[in-house]
Enzyme design. Structure first.
Site, PDB file in Angstrom:
ATOM      1  N   LYS A 115      -0.313   2.696   3.131  1.00 43.87           N
ATOM      2  CA  LYS A 115      -1.115   2.032   2.102  1.00 43.87           C
ATOM      3  C   LYS A 115      -1.092   2.781   0.774  1.00 43.87           C
ATOM      4  O   LYS A 115      -1.156   2.164  -0.301  1.00 43.87           O
ATOM      5  CB  LYS A 115      -2.543   1.848   2.596  1.00 43.87           C
ATOM      6  CG  LYS A 115      -2.688   0.795   3.690  1.00 43.87           C
ATOM      7  CD  LYS A 115      -4.125   0.645   4.132  1.00 43.87           C
ATOM      8  CE  LYS A 115      -4.302  -0.538   5.075  1.00 43.87           C
ATOM      9  NZ  LYS A 115      -3.545  -0.387   6.327  1.00 43.87           N
ATOM     10  N   GLU A 199     -12.044   3.473  -1.245  1.00 43.14           N
ATOM     11  CA  GLU A 199     -12.103   2.331  -2.155  1.00 43.14           C
ATOM     12  C   GLU A 199     -13.545   1.859  -2.251  1.00 43.14           C
ATOM     13  O   GLU A 199     -14.340   2.062  -1.321  1.00 43.14           O
ATOM     14  CB  GLU A 199     -11.253   1.168  -1.637  1.00 43.14           C
ATOM     15  CG  GLU A 199      -9.769   1.372  -1.687  1.00 43.14           C
ATOM     16  CD  GLU A 199      -9.019   0.165  -1.147  1.00 43.14           C
ATOM     17  OE1 GLU A 199      -7.801   0.099  -1.374  1.00 43.14           O
ATOM     18  OE2 GLU A 199      -9.635  -0.703  -0.487  1.00 43.14           O
ATOM     19  N   HIS A 234     -11.658  -7.215  12.656  1.00 45.51           N
ATOM     20  CA  HIS A 234     -10.661  -7.067  11.586  1.00 45.51           C
ATOM     21  C   HIS A 234      -9.322  -7.708  11.949  1.00 45.51           C
ATOM     22  O   HIS A 234      -8.302  -7.404  11.335  1.00 45.51           O
ATOM     23  CB  HIS A 234     -10.453  -5.592  11.224  1.00 45.51           C
ATOM     24  CG  HIS A 234     -11.704  -4.897  10.783  1.00 45.51           C
ATOM     25  ND1 HIS A 234     -12.265  -5.092   9.540  1.00 45.51           N
ATOM     26  CD2 HIS A 234     -12.512  -4.019  11.439  1.00 45.51           C
ATOM     27  CE1 HIS A 234     -13.361  -4.350   9.447  1.00 45.51           C
ATOM     28  NE2 HIS A 234     -13.537  -3.702  10.569  1.00 45.51           N
ATOM     29  N   ARG A 291       7.314  -8.174   7.458  1.00 45.08           N
ATOM     30  CA  ARG A 291       7.805  -8.934   8.615  1.00 45.08           C
ATOM     31  C   ARG A 291       7.336 -10.375   8.496  1.00 45.08           C
ATOM     32  O   ARG A 291       6.629 -10.736   7.557  1.00 45.08           O
ATOM     33  CB  ARG A 291       7.246  -8.333   9.902  1.00 45.08           C
ATOM     34  CG  ARG A 291       5.707  -8.252   9.902  1.00 45.08           C
ATOM     35  CD  ARG A 291       5.134  -7.849  11.228  1.00 45.08           C
ATOM     36  NE  ARG A 291       3.731  -7.493  11.153  1.00 45.08           N
ATOM     37  CZ  ARG A 291       2.726  -8.337  11.107  1.00 45.08           C
ATOM     38  NH1 ARG A 291       2.960  -9.638  11.102  1.00 45.08           N
ATOM     39  NH2 ARG A 291       1.463  -7.916  11.049  1.00 45.08           N
TER      40      ARG A 291
END
Length: 494
Positions: A115, A199, A234, A291
């Protein structure tokens, strides 16, 4: 490209093989001990056994996949999703073996697989980012000061993470150090990489992703968005295309940003750029999946494209046959992931035998699956049984078809998410489009399915009584008839 080995199993393996067959390309299946009689093994032109049931002894062993190519003469590999599909080391191994991977380069996978490096690549094109740190946290005290600057609540995230692992929401500064340690520990355990960053926490986010395609000639286009906000743990359960909240202007801007993210790593093949959308319709870059996504069928239905065929053409070196201005959205599509899970028990996986398995049919209904009646759901792999997809000229029609398809889907022997899917389709928050990633937490409790069961049981009892008494008609309470019988009762263990 004469023969493709599909390095996967289940529905995605069959889905890839079908497109290859239409293109006149032979296919090779690989299988573990648990999948000897699986449908993808029977569908392929050839099949190679690659190891015991656990994935780390079969589907995750790249050397066995390469050897299967040598045995069968396959010249290309399609990895599907999951397993080795986003593994840069495997992609490099394929290249070194002189084979073609139907996917992006190892370098693109490497950058977008983390990330932090993904954010660094995206920042070159000024892609909107959630305020936070742009590098891995090395000093907890400095990170705490940065968190205070950003403002609580903040989110601690694993750089190599996914599926909610290595993620912690911190509401107060005094909890920061403890939550940081927990996030690092979980990230190290799950990914072998304890790097984390922070974040600002977006409290009511929607999960919007943009499908992109890039060829080897420098052409990159986006195929519009998918809304993936209905999730548990999630993980996505329901997806749709297009989103019900994006304006044409926001859609165009998100699409442009997604193309730029792909361009930042010279991306080739099919990929997905993921964003979060806040309550004010501001969007921020989240990550890129290198993908084919589980939910790709909804994009296929609104664009009329076969994404697997496009992947194969790109891997063969062909240029995209269309430009951005040639693409447009037509209609609306929904996808429900039919999992062998118990929604009434925190969506815990269920295993067993598919004693009854009859799929829905009719206009606007598509089922991508890899099972048939009598087969067992193995404990070794993802518990998804099928993807139930519906299409309509409008969102309302797609929802109506989804409800009808759920009602027609007959599964016994295991518990599934079909009943949960019907609950979502009939909930005002979903039908109005006013929902976010907290849908399950806000609206779903096991009791709603229990009430649904009881209403359906009442209908069944009345109909059974009518049958016994040989009456031609019966009066049923109007509050009961409004709830059509679903397969939630049928999906209980026999």
């Amino acid at each position: 490209m004469q023969k493709i080995l599909v390095a996967n199993r289940g529905e995605i393996a069959i889905r890839v093989m079908r497109s290859a067959r239409e293109m006149g390309i032979k296919t090779v299946a690989v299988y573990s001990a648990a999948d000897r009689t699986a449908l993808h093994v029977r569908y392929a032109d050839e099949a190679v056994y690659i190891g015991e049931a656990p994935a780390n002894q079969s589907y995750l062993v790249g050397e066995k996949i390469i050897e299967a190519c040598r045995q069968t003469g396959a010249d290309a590999i399609h990895p599907g999703y999951g397993f080795l599909s986003e593994n840069p080391s495997f992609a490099a191994l394929v290249r070194e073996a002189g084979l073609t991977l139907i996917g992006p380069s190892p370098e693109a996978m490497e950058i977008m697989g983390n990330k932090l490096s993904a954010k660094a690549a995206a920042l070159k094109y000024n892609i909107p980012m959630v305020p936070g740190t742009e590098e891995a946290i090395t000093d907890v005290a400095d990170a705490k000061l940065r968190a205070i600057e950003v403002g609580f609540p903040i989110l601690i995230k694993a750089a190599a993470g996914g599926g909610g692992k290595g993620m912690r929401i911190v509401d107060r500064a005094e909890d920061f150090e403890e939550q940081m340690q927990l996030a690092v520990s979980e990230a190290t355990s799950a990914f072998g990489d304890g790097s984390v960053f922070i974040e600002r926490y977006v409290s009511s986010p929607r999960h919007i992703e943009i499908q992109v395609l890039g060829d080897t000639h420098g052409n990159i286009v986006h195929l519009f968005e998918r809304e993936c906000s209905v999730q548990r743990r999630h993980q996505k359960v329901i997806e749709e295309a297009p989103s019900s909240v994006l304006t044409p202007e926001i859609r165009a801007e998100m699409g442009r940003c997604a193309v730029d993210v792909a361009r930042s790593v010279n991306y080739t093949g099919a990929g997905t750029v993921e964003f979060i959308l806040d309550e004010n319709l501001n969007f921020y870059f989240l990550e890129m999946n290198t993908r084919l996504q589980v939910e790709h069928p909804v994009t296929e239905l609104i664009t009329g494209l076969d994404l697997v065929k496009e992947q194969i053409k790109i891997a063969r070196g062909e240029a995209l046959s269309f430009k951005q201005e040639d693409l447009q959205i037509s209609g609306h599509a929904l996808e429900l992931r039919v999992y062998a899970e118990d929604p009434a028990n925190n969506f815990l996986p269920d295993i067993g035998t598919l004693q009854t398995y009859i799929t829905p049919q009719g206009p606007g209904v598509r089922v991508d699956d890899g099972f048939e009646q009598g087969m067992e759901i193995p404990i070794y792999y993802d518990p998804m049984i099928a993807k139930l997809i519906t299409y309509g000229s409008t969102r309302e029609e797609a929802i109506e078809r989804m409800i009808r398809a759920i009602d027609e889907y007959q599964i016994t022997g295991i518990t599934t998410t079909l009943g949960f899917g019907k609950f979502v389709m009939q909930h005002q928050a979903f039908t109005s489009g006013n929902f976010d990633t907290h849908f399950v937490k806000k609206y779903f409790t096991p009791e709603v399915l229990q009430h649904q069961d009881e209403a359906e049981a009442r209908i069944a009892a009345i109909l059974f009584e009518q049958l016994l008494s040989n009456k031609s008609s019966v009066s049923i309470d109007s509050s009961t008839t409004t709830q059509q019988a679903s397969n939630w009762v049928k999906n209980r263990r026999a």
